[in-house]
Design a protein around this motif. Structure first.
Motif, short mmCIF file in Angstrom:
data_model
loop_
_atom_site.label_atom_id
_atom_site.label_comp_id
_atom_site.label_asym_id
_atom_site.label_seq_id
_atom_site.Cartn_x
_atom_site.Cartn_y
_atom_site.Cartn_z
N SER A 237 0.83 -1.21 0.00
CA SER A 237 0.00 0.00 0.00
C SER A 237 0.86 1.26 0.00
CB SER A 237 -0.92 -0.02 1.22
OG SER A 237 -1.67 1.18 1.30
N THR A 238 1.92 1.25 0.79
CA THR A 238 2.81 2.42 0.84
C THR A 238 3.50 2.64 -0.50
OG1 THR A 238 3.18 2.04 3.20
CG2 THR A 238 4.76 3.44 2.05
N GLN A 239 4.01 1.56 -1.09
CA GLN A 239 4.69 1.68 -2.38
C GLN A 239 3.73 2.09 -3.49
OE1 GLN A 239 6.52 -2.16 -2.82
NE2 GLN A 239 8.25 -1.66 -1.47
N LEU A 240 2.53 1.53 -3.47
CA LEU A 240 1.55 1.88 -4.50
C LEU A 240 1.11 3.33 -4.35
CD1 LEU A 240 -0.19 0.97 -6.86
CD2 LEU A 240 -1.91 0.18 -5.22
N PHE B 117 3.80 5.28 -5.89
CA PHE B 117 3.75 5.11 -7.34
C PHE B 117 2.66 5.98 -7.96
CE2 PHE B 117 1.49 2.87 -10.78
CZ PHE B 117 2.47 2.87 -11.76
N LEU B 118 1.50 6.01 -7.36
CA LEU B 118 0.39 6.81 -7.89
C LEU B 118 0.70 8.29 -7.80
CD1 LEU B 118 -2.66 4.85 -6.40
CD2 LEU B 118 -1.76 4.75 -8.73
N GLU B 119 1.37 8.71 -6.73
CA GLU B 119 1.74 10.12 -6.62
C GLU B 119 2.72 10.50 -7.73
OE1 GLU B 119 1.53 13.91 -5.19
OE2 GLU B 119 0.33 12.16 -4.62
N THR B 120 3.66 9.63 -8.01
CA THR B 120 4.60 9.89 -9.11
C THR B 120 3.87 9.90 -10.44
OG1 THR B 120 6.35 8.80 -7.84
CG2 THR B 120 6.73 9.10 -10.19
N GLN B 121 2.90 9.01 -10.58
CA GLN B 121 2.14 8.96 -11.83
C GLN B 121 1.33 10.25 -12.03
OE1 GLN B 121 -0.62 5.66 -12.07
NE2 GLN B 121 -0.22 5.40 -14.26
N ARG B 122 0.76 10.77 -10.98
CA ARG B 122 0.04 12.04 -11.08
C ARG B 122 0.99 13.17 -11.48
NH1 ARG B 122 -2.23 10.14 -6.29
NH2 ARG B 122 -4.38 9.41 -6.53
N ASN B 123 2.13 13.20 -10.85
CA ASN B 123 3.10 14.25 -11.19
C ASN B 123 3.53 14.15 -12.65
OD1 ASN B 123 3.01 15.17 -8.55
ND2 ASN B 123 4.75 13.92 -7.90
N THR C 245 -7.90 5.47 -10.60
CA THR C 245 -8.36 4.11 -10.33
C THR C 245 -7.46 3.44 -9.29
OG1 THR C 245 -7.02 3.25 -12.17
CG2 THR C 245 -9.29 3.89 -12.66
N GLY C 246 -6.21 3.83 -9.24
CA GLY C 246 -5.30 3.26 -8.26
C GLY C 246 -5.66 3.63 -6.83
N ASP C 247 -6.30 4.78 -6.65
CA ASP C 247 -6.71 5.17 -5.30
C ASP C 247 -7.70 4.17 -4.70
OD1 ASP C 247 -5.14 7.42 -5.29
OD2 ASP C 247 -6.70 8.71 -6.14
N ASP D 44 -5.65 -0.68 2.30
CA ASP D 44 -5.68 -0.13 3.65
C ASP D 44 -6.76 -0.80 4.50
OD1 ASP D 44 -3.62 1.56 3.02
OD2 ASP D 44 -4.91 3.29 2.60
N HIS D 45 -7.93 -1.05 3.88
CA HIS D 45 -9.00 -1.73 4.62
C HIS D 45 -8.61 -3.18 4.93
CE1 HIS D 45 -12.94 -3.48 5.52
NE2 HIS D 45 -13.34 -2.24 5.80
N PHE D 46 -7.93 -3.81 4.01
CA PHE D 46 -7.46 -5.18 4.24
C PHE D 46 -6.48 -5.22 5.40
CE2 PHE D 46 -4.25 -8.45 3.45
CZ PHE D 46 -5.04 -9.58 3.36
#
Length: 363
Positions: A148-151, A154-160, A194-196, A203-205
């Motif tokens: 979850s932390t790595q993803l 990754f999503l933050e980098t993808q947004r940037n 979609t990654g969010d 996180d729920h898991f």
């Protein structure tokens, strides 16, 4: 008015008699002078100090209106009742101390292999299975948390990256390159959105597995610790009975040891009942935990698998069902989840060539 005084001597001591008129004598009679004893000291009257008078009045006067002094001691019966709880507490403390000493001695003897201990093979296997399950669940939770932390990074980098594509596409002058940059920015941001949903599912898991480990399992392990402590205490009393029984068999005429053996048997039976109660309670907890951990893990794994497949295939409907099953609202996501139509339109806009008739294979 006149008064005469006669002086007489009694046993070598002068005494003076004062003659007074009738009115004065009558007035004195009405006073309480008849209560005063003047025969003890003809010439001097001892007077007590004010402090002594107050002390005497306090002792003589009733303290509470019942006629008893304030300094009166409690009755013997009251004293006996007041000492009973103290004696009981002292006896309870002594018994507790002796039990702790026996348990410590039993633990040390078991560690050095000097005595035997009670072994419930089935219970031991179930406890070891629970410990193994806890270790596996902790490892799964830690890996899911790491993913979850790595993803999320990754999503933050993808947004940037998508923002840079769009920003550069606005400034660039080449029309073909501008279209591809703007389209690339849109794709990166859509996929990140979609990654969010997958991050929220992870996180729920992690939260569900963490609750199972830290609360449900820990509550059962608390009962396991109680069971193990009660087992050591049971064995300590059992060893005492066995040692006394061996001694009494060789010395049947020793009445003192016989009395100790009877008392030890009574204490052993009490410990046996307590040990049985704790073991039954642990059996119930282990049974419920086995059912609960399987149900929870199975449900969480199914939802996580669906969320993962929905993310990589771009199936927004699957992601929405997963969020609904997890009771996660769209507002709780970092960004709004794109709709199915939005994702399809974004993917359909990706051409198989660069827009000028050149195929991708040519590059």
């Amino acid at each position: 008015m006149s008064a005469t005084a006669d002086t007489t001597t009694v046993e070598g001591t002068e005494q003076t008699e004062i003659a007074v008129p009738g009115e004065t004598q009558q007035h004195l009679d009405q006073s309480n002078l008849s209560d005063v004893d003047l025969s003890s000291s003809p010439t001097k009257v001892d007077r007590a100090s004010p402090a002594q008078q107050r002390a005497a009045e306090h002792v003589e006067s009733p303290g509470d209106g019942t006629g008893k002094s304030d300094f009166s001691l409690p009755d013997t019966e009251v004293q006996a009742r007041s000492t009973v709880p103290v004696a009981a507490r002292l006896q309870s403390f002594a018994t507790w101390g002796m039990t702790k000493v026996k348990c410590a001695r039993q633990s040390m003897n078991e560690r050095f292999g000097k005595v035997t201990k009670t072994v419930d093979t089935q219970m031991t296997e179930r406890i070891e299975s629970l410990r193994e399950a806890q270790r596996n669940y902790v490892q799964i939770m830690n890996l899911a948390k790491k993913l979850s932390t790595q993803l999320r990074g990754f999503l933050e980098t993808q947004r940037n990256l998508g923002d840079i594509f769009s920003e550069y596409g606005v400034r660039v002058t080449e029309t073909d390159l501008q279209a591809e940059l703007l389209r690339g920015g849109t794709v990166q941001r859509t996929v990140a959105r979609t990654g969010d949903a997958l991050v929220a599912s992870l996180d729920h898991f992690v939260s569900s597995i963490g609750t199972l480990i830290s609360k449900t399992m820990e509550d059962t392990f608390a009962k396991v610790h109680e069971y193990e402590a009660m087992r050591v205490q049971y064995d300590a009393f059992r060893i005492d009975v066995e040692q006394l029984q061996t001694f009494c068999d060789g010395n049947p005429a020793n009445t003192a040891k016989q009395a100790k053996l009877e008392a030890a048997l009574v204490a052993f039976e009490t410990q046996k009942e307590l040990f049985t109660v704790v073991r039954n309670e642990l059996n119930v907890k282990l049974k419920f935990l086995d059912e609960n951990k399987i149900t929870v893990m199975q449900k969480q794994l199914v939802l996580l698998h669906n969320a993962t497949s929905g993310f990589f295939t771009g199936d927004i409907e699957v992601l929405e069902r997963c969020l609904k099953s997890y009771h996660i609202r769209r507002l709780d996501l970092a960004t709004a989840l794109p709709t199915s139509t939005e994702v399809k339109s974004t993917l359909q806009e990706l051409p198989m060539n660069n827009g000028t008739g050149h195929s991708i294979d040519e590059f």
